[in-house]
Motif scaffolding. Structure first.
Motif, short mmCIF file in Angstrom:
data_model
loop_
_atom_site.label_atom_id
_atom_site.label_comp_id
_atom_site.label_asym_id
_atom_site.label_seq_id
_atom_site.Cartn_x
_atom_site.Cartn_y
_atom_site.Cartn_z
N GLY A 1 0.80 -1.22 0.00
CA GLY A 1 0.00 0.00 0.00
C GLY A 1 0.83 1.27 0.00
O GLY A 1 0.49 2.25 -0.65
N ARG A 2 1.93 1.27 0.73
CA ARG A 2 2.78 2.46 0.79
C ARG A 2 3.55 2.69 -0.51
O ARG A 2 3.81 3.81 -0.90
CB ARG A 2 3.76 2.35 1.95
CG ARG A 2 3.08 2.40 3.28
CD ARG A 2 4.08 2.48 4.41
NE ARG A 2 3.38 2.31 5.66
CZ ARG A 2 3.61 1.32 6.51
NH1 ARG A 2 4.54 0.44 6.25
NH2 ARG A 2 2.93 1.25 7.63
N SER A 3 3.90 1.61 -1.17
CA SER A 3 4.71 1.76 -2.38
C SER A 3 3.88 2.12 -3.60
O SER A 3 4.42 2.54 -4.61
CB SER A 3 5.49 0.48 -2.64
OG SER A 3 4.60 -0.59 -2.85
N ALA A 4 2.58 1.99 -3.52
CA ALA A 4 1.72 2.25 -4.68
C ALA A 4 1.33 3.71 -4.82
O ALA A 4 0.81 4.10 -5.86
CB ALA A 4 0.46 1.41 -4.59
N THR A 5 1.59 4.53 -3.83
CA THR A 5 1.09 5.90 -3.85
C THR A 5 1.63 6.71 -5.02
O THR A 5 0.91 7.51 -5.60
CB THR A 5 1.40 6.63 -2.54
OG1 THR A 5 2.80 6.56 -2.29
CG2 THR A 5 0.66 6.00 -1.39
N ASP A 6 2.89 6.51 -5.38
CA ASP A 6 3.45 7.31 -6.48
C ASP A 6 3.04 6.78 -7.85
O ASP A 6 3.20 7.48 -8.85
CB ASP A 6 4.97 7.39 -6.37
CG ASP A 6 5.64 6.05 -6.37
OD1 ASP A 6 4.94 5.04 -6.18
OD2 ASP A 6 6.86 6.00 -6.55
N MET A 7 2.51 5.58 -7.93
CA MET A 7 2.08 5.02 -9.22
C MET A 7 0.68 5.46 -9.61
O MET A 7 0.29 5.37 -10.76
CB MET A 7 2.10 3.49 -9.16
CG MET A 7 3.48 2.90 -9.03
SD MET A 7 3.43 1.11 -8.93
CE MET A 7 2.76 0.68 -10.50
N LEU A 8 -0.09 5.94 -8.66
CA LEU A 8 -1.51 6.21 -8.89
C LEU A 8 -1.80 7.63 -9.34
O LEU A 8 -2.95 8.03 -9.44
CB LEU A 8 -2.30 5.90 -7.62
CG LEU A 8 -2.15 4.47 -7.11
CD1 LEU A 8 -2.89 4.29 -5.81
CD2 LEU A 8 -2.61 3.48 -8.14
N GLY A 9 -0.77 8.40 -9.65
CA GLY A 9 -0.97 9.78 -10.08
C GLY A 9 -1.66 9.90 -11.42
O GLY A 9 -2.29 10.90 -11.72
N GLY A 10 -1.59 8.88 -12.24
CA GLY A 10 -2.20 8.92 -13.57
C GLY A 10 -3.69 8.62 -13.59
O GLY A 10 -4.34 8.80 -14.61
N LEU A 11 -4.24 8.15 -12.47
CA LEU A 11 -5.68 7.87 -12.44
C LEU A 11 -6.45 9.17 -12.32
O LEU A 11 -6.10 10.04 -11.52
CB LEU A 11 -6.01 6.95 -11.27
CG LEU A 11 -5.48 5.53 -11.38
CD1 LEU A 11 -5.79 4.76 -10.12
CD2 LEU A 11 -6.08 4.84 -12.57
N GLY A 12 -7.50 9.28 -13.10
CA GLY A 12 -8.25 10.53 -13.10
C GLY A 12 -9.74 10.34 -12.96
O GLY A 12 -10.22 9.30 -12.51
N GLU A 13 -10.45 11.32 -13.38
CA GLU A 13 -11.90 11.39 -13.25
C GLU A 13 -12.58 10.19 -13.90
O GLU A 13 -12.34 9.87 -15.06
CB GLU A 13 -12.40 12.68 -13.92
CG GLU A 13 -13.85 12.99 -13.67
CD GLU A 13 -14.13 13.46 -12.27
OE1 GLU A 13 -15.22 13.16 -11.77
OE2 GLU A 13 -13.26 14.13 -11.68
N GLY A 14 -13.42 9.51 -13.13
CA GLY A 14 -14.22 8.41 -13.66
C GLY A 14 -13.51 7.08 -13.79
O GLY A 14 -14.11 6.11 -14.24
N GLN A 15 -12.25 6.97 -13.39
CA GLN A 15 -11.53 5.70 -13.50
C GLN A 15 -11.66 4.93 -12.19
O GLN A 15 -11.93 5.50 -11.13
CB GLN A 15 -10.07 5.94 -13.84
CG GLN A 15 -9.89 6.48 -15.23
CD GLN A 15 -8.44 6.66 -15.59
OE1 GLN A 15 -7.62 7.02 -14.75
NE2 GLN A 15 -8.11 6.40 -16.84
N VAL A 16 -11.48 3.62 -12.27
CA VAL A 16 -11.65 2.75 -11.12
C VAL A 16 -10.34 2.02 -10.85
O VAL A 16 -9.74 1.45 -11.76
CB VAL A 16 -12.77 1.72 -11.36
CG1 VAL A 16 -12.91 0.78 -10.18
CG2 VAL A 16 -14.08 2.42 -11.65
#
Length: 138
Positions: free
Chosen positions: A35-50
């Protein structure tokens, strides 16, 4: 890369799209929390994505970050969670795309046996295997 009782270990983290193609890849030590290592990978998720994640990614901070970005985190809740949040078992079935991606890249011997001891070289091998996965789908 990381030392544990089993020896030197590492984890490959992948963010894949709806077709099972990799979007972001990362290598972390084996003892690091997912969980801690995934925070920097999730910046590309945007509006309406799951975001579909397993129980290791069940945290209030991750869910808050996803809601700030306009995305929804469909993460299977931990069994000891006091406040059970919204979760869709139907959407969770599509998380197998990530597992199938890992199965595809482990067909490459350099990735499956981890020939490269340097983390940067190993990540390069994983990315080469990921490019092959992309090429198969196009």
């Amino acid at each position: 890369m990381g030392r544990s009782r089993g020896g030197l270990t590492s984890k490959i983290h992948a963010l894949v799209d709806a077709e099972g193609r990799p979007v972001a890849l990362k290598i972390t030590p084996g003892q690091a929390h997912d969980g801690r290592s995934a925070t920097d990978m999730l910046g590309g998720l945007g509006e309406g994505q799951v975001l579909l994640g397993d129980r290791a990614y069940d945290s209030d901070a991750l869910r808050a970050r996803m809601s700030e970005q306009g995305a929804w985190a469909n993460v299977k809740p931990m069994p000891n969670r006091k406040q059970v949040l919204a979760f869709s078992p139907f959407l969770y079935k599509y998380r197998n795309l990530v597992e199938r991606f890992f199965s595809k890249i482990k067909h490459f011997r350099a990735v499956a046996t981890r020939y490269d001891k340097d983390p940067d070289n190993f990540l390069a091998s994983v990315k080469l295997a990921a490019v092959r996965v992309w090429m198969r789908t196009l």
